[in-house]
Design a protein around this motif. Structure first.
Motif, PDB file in Angstrom:
ATOM      1  N   ASP A 159      -9.439  -1.195  11.286  1.00  0.00           N
ATOM      2  CA  ASP A 159     -10.670  -1.961  11.427  1.00  0.00           C
ATOM      3  C   ASP A 159     -10.290  -2.485  10.121  1.00  0.00           C
ATOM      4  O   ASP A 159     -11.351  -2.728   9.322  1.00  0.00           O
ATOM      5  CB  ASP A 159     -12.070  -0.635  11.170  1.00  0.00           C
ATOM      6  N   LYS A 160      -9.406  -2.931   9.381  1.00  0.00           N
ATOM      7  CA  LYS A 160      -8.906  -3.826   8.036  1.00  0.00           C
ATOM      8  C   LYS A 160      -8.794  -2.935   7.167  1.00  0.00           C
ATOM      9  O   LYS A 160      -9.115  -3.321   5.792  1.00  0.00           O
ATOM     10  CB  LYS A 160      -9.901  -4.906   8.096  1.00  0.00           C
ATOM     11  N   LYS A 161      -8.999  -1.433   7.472  1.00  0.00           N
ATOM     12  CA  LYS A 161      -9.067  -1.115   6.435  1.00  0.00           C
ATOM     13  C   LYS A 161      -8.096   0.249   6.070  1.00  0.00           C
ATOM     14  O   LYS A 161      -7.080   0.743   6.978  1.00  0.00           O
ATOM     15  CB  LYS A 161     -10.515   0.053   5.798  1.00  0.00           C
ATOM     16  N   ILE A 162      -7.141   0.426   4.681  1.00  0.00           N
ATOM     17  CA  ILE A 162      -6.204   1.405   4.627  1.00  0.00           C
ATOM     18  C   ILE A 162      -6.318   2.851   4.871  1.00  0.00           C
ATOM     19  O   ILE A 162      -7.601   3.030   4.185  1.00  0.00           O
ATOM     20  CB  ILE A 162      -5.831   0.830   2.946  1.00  0.00           C
ATOM     21  N   VAL A 163      -5.136   3.522   5.544  1.00  0.00           N
ATOM     22  CA  VAL A 163      -6.034   4.591   6.487  1.00  0.00           C
ATOM     23  C   VAL A 163      -4.854   5.767   5.983  1.00  0.00           C
ATOM     24  O   VAL A 163      -3.734   4.850   6.157  1.00  0.00           O
ATOM     25  CB  VAL A 163      -6.233   4.775   7.901  1.00  0.00           C
ATOM     26  N   TYR A 164      -4.853   6.972   5.783  1.00  0.00           N
ATOM     27  CA  TYR A 164      -3.490   7.751   5.070  1.00  0.00           C
ATOM     28  C   TYR A 164      -3.526   8.812   5.895  1.00  0.00           C
ATOM     29  O   TYR A 164      -4.565   9.860   5.888  1.00  0.00           O
ATOM     30  CB  TYR A 164      -3.686   8.353   3.517  1.00  0.00           C
ATOM     31  N   THR A 165      -2.478   8.842   6.964  1.00  0.00           N
ATOM     32  CA  THR A 165      -2.369  10.293   7.667  1.00  0.00           C
ATOM     33  C   THR A 165      -1.583  11.134   7.324  1.00  0.00           C
ATOM     34  O   THR A 165      -0.642  10.432   7.539  1.00  0.00           O
ATOM     35  CB  THR A 165      -2.444   9.050   9.260  1.00  0.00           C
ATOM     36  N   PRO A 166      -1.983  12.482   7.895  1.00  0.00           N
ATOM     37  CA  PRO A 166      -0.370  13.302   7.671  1.00  0.00           C
ATOM     38  C   PRO A 166       0.334  12.954   8.318  1.00  0.00           C
ATOM     39  O   PRO A 166      -0.183  12.186   9.817  1.00  0.00           O
ATOM     40  CB  PRO A 166      -1.315  14.807   7.641  1.00  0.00           C
ATOM     41  N   GLU A 197       0.794  -1.357  -0.047  1.00  0.00           N
ATOM     42  CA  GLU A 197       0.100   0.223  -0.184  1.00  0.00           C
ATOM     43  C   GLU A 197       0.753   1.545  -0.053  1.00  0.00           C
ATOM     44  O   GLU A 197      -0.087   2.212  -0.376  1.00  0.00           O
ATOM     45  CB  GLU A 197      -0.574  -0.005   1.221  1.00  0.00           C
ATOM     46  N   ALA A 198       2.286   0.937   0.186  1.00  0.00           N
ATOM     47  CA  ALA A 198       2.968   2.279   0.468  1.00  0.00           C
ATOM     48  C   ALA A 198       2.993   2.773  -0.846  1.00  0.00           C
ATOM     49  O   ALA A 198       3.283   4.083  -1.371  1.00  0.00           O
ATOM     50  CB  ALA A 198       4.727   2.395   1.402  1.00  0.00           C
ATOM     51  N   VAL A 199       3.898   1.984  -1.382  1.00  0.00           N
ATOM     52  CA  VAL A 199       3.705   1.999  -3.411  1.00  0.00           C
ATOM     53  C   VAL A 199       3.056   2.639  -3.975  1.00  0.00           C
ATOM     54  O   VAL A 199       2.656   3.241  -4.362  1.00  0.00           O
ATOM     55  CB  VAL A 199       4.564   0.869  -3.994  1.00  0.00           C
ATOM     56  N   THR A 200       1.682   1.789  -3.435  1.00  0.00           N
ATOM     57  CA  THR A 200       0.096   2.472  -3.977  1.00  0.00           C
ATOM     58  C   THR A 200       0.292   3.706  -3.908  1.00  0.00           C
ATOM     59  O   THR A 200      -0.279   4.535  -4.343  1.00  0.00           O
ATOM     60  CB  THR A 200      -1.350   1.039  -3.996  1.00  0.00           C
ATOM     61  N   ALA A 201       0.291   4.266  -2.314  1.00  0.00           N
ATOM     62  CA  ALA A 201       0.108   5.440  -2.090  1.00  0.00           C
ATOM     63  C   ALA A 201       1.229   6.540  -2.364  1.00  0.00           C
ATOM     64  O   ALA A 201       0.221   7.322  -3.166  1.00  0.00           O
ATOM     65  CB  ALA A 201       0.748   5.562  -0.285  1.00  0.00           C
ATOM     66  N   LEU A 202       1.680   6.333  -2.965  1.00  0.00           N
ATOM     67  CA  LEU A 202       3.393   7.376  -3.746  1.00  0.00           C
ATOM     68  C   LEU A 202       2.334   7.191  -5.390  1.00  0.00           C
ATOM     69  O   LEU A 202       2.517   8.518  -5.593  1.00  0.00           O
ATOM     70  CB  LEU A 202       4.570   6.048  -3.730  1.00  0.00           C
TER      71      LEU A 202
END
Ligand code: F6P
Length: 327
Positions: free
Chosen positions: A296-303, A278-283
């Motif tokens: 809760d099993k969901k991917i979350v992006y936090t500043p 997910e880190a690569v996907t986030a980039l």
């Protein structure tokens, strides 16, 4: 999906944690699947400054998913705290053609990353890798589950000998600012009391608990002390108890750095693999200065700033549960 990245970097920084290797592996293989070249940066920010940056291929990360520690090495860099250090790091990164970085670590790592992003507008994605579990924006951090199980295994053994000798043991676990390991290891091992940095420790309460246990016929006890407790570490707490009540045969056991090592648990391997992907996907999606976590099993992006700024919530009501169940 249009991919603007051609080259990215990955490093581990701060205190190592089991699962960091699995996370690096996931970053490398995910990026390669997208046709992105990956560079491994040795010893975190130190390697950025010293230009210890090498290309990683798929085979470089084979056979490491089960290994503790981090094969890239880790460090707490003092030089990266200086503007000169960060300037050198930036030049090295640009010279290599690296356009984004995945930084795996804890609060110190994210502090450095968010300053670096502010100064150079350089994309940097954080992955929570610390045994302390003291990062917001994720249910658990990479390495916490393994460390917790390591601690439980050690305390189970200490309990055996405590019982044989009718002893009162003070067991110190890691957690400079956070009591997650202490609290949950305490519940899982049935410890008689748990002292954590998030609550004020009162000597009177501890003495009452010990005497109550004795009155009910318990002949041994385990008190878990997080290293950052306000009353001090296990040696200090044991000495203070002794001053008030010298009737116990007391021993202290500081578990130390064995808590940071060892083969990662299934939970940590899976978490690290998913978050690495997910880190690569986030980039690729365009995130610039975020931590990728799972809630809760969901991917979350936090500043990144929020991941370290917002105090992590420890469930203090669990202390009451621990006390109810251990007496
Ligand atoms: O950051 C994790 C941690 O395990 C803390 O709980 C502990 O205080 C610290 O690392 C000790 O790290 P070191 O000995 O590597 O400086």
């Amino acid at each position: 999906m249009k991919i603007k990245y051609k080259k990215i970097g990955v490093f581990t920084s701060g205190g190592d944690s089991p699962g960091m290797n699995a996370a690096i592996r996931a970053v490398v293989r995910t990026a390669m699947n997208y046709g992105i070249t990956v560079y491994g940066i040795e010893r975190g920010y130190e390697g950025l400054i010293d230009n210890k940056i090498v290309e990683l291929k798929s085979k470089d990360v084979s056979g490491i998913i089960q290994r503790g520690g981090t094969f890239l090495g880790s460090a707490r860099s003092q030089r990266f705290r200086t503007a000169e250090g960060r300037e050198i790091a930036y030049k090295n990164v640009i010279n290599k053609g690296i356009e984004g970085i995945v930084a795996i670590g804890g609060d110190g790592t994210f502090t450095g990353a968010s300053i670096f992003h502010k100064e150079f507008k350089f994309p940097i994605i954080g992955l929570p890798g610390t045994i302390d579990n003291d990062i917001s924006g994720t249910d658990i951090t990479i390495g916490y589950d393994t460390a917790l199980n390591t601690v439980i295994e050690a305390i189970d053994k200490i309990k055996d000998t405590a019982g044989s000798h009718n002893r009162l043991f003070f067991v110190e676990v890691m957690g400079r600012d956070a009591g997650f390991i202490a609290l949950n290891a305490g519940i899982a091992t049935g410890a008689e009391d748990i002292l954590i940095p998030e609550t004020v420790t009162y000597m009177d309460d501890l003495i009452i608990t010990l005497r109550e246990n004795k009155r009910k016929g318990k002949t041994s006890a385990i008190i878990i002390v997080a290293e950052g407790d306000d009353m001090g570490g296990a040696y200090e707490v044991a000495a203070k108890v002794k001053e008030i009540d010298n009737s116990y045969s007391t021993r202290v056991s500081v578990l130390g750095h064995m808590q940071r090592g060892g083969s990662p648990s299934a939970t940590d391997r899976v978490l690290a693999s998913v978050l690495g992907y997910e880190a690569v996907t986030a980039l690729i999606k365009g995130y610039q200065c975020h931590m990728v976590g799972q809630i809760d099993k969901k991917i979350v992006y936090t500043p990144l700033e929020d991941a370290i700024k917002t105090p992590t919530q420890i469930d203090k009501s669990k202390l009451k549960i621990a006390r109810f169940l251990s007496v």
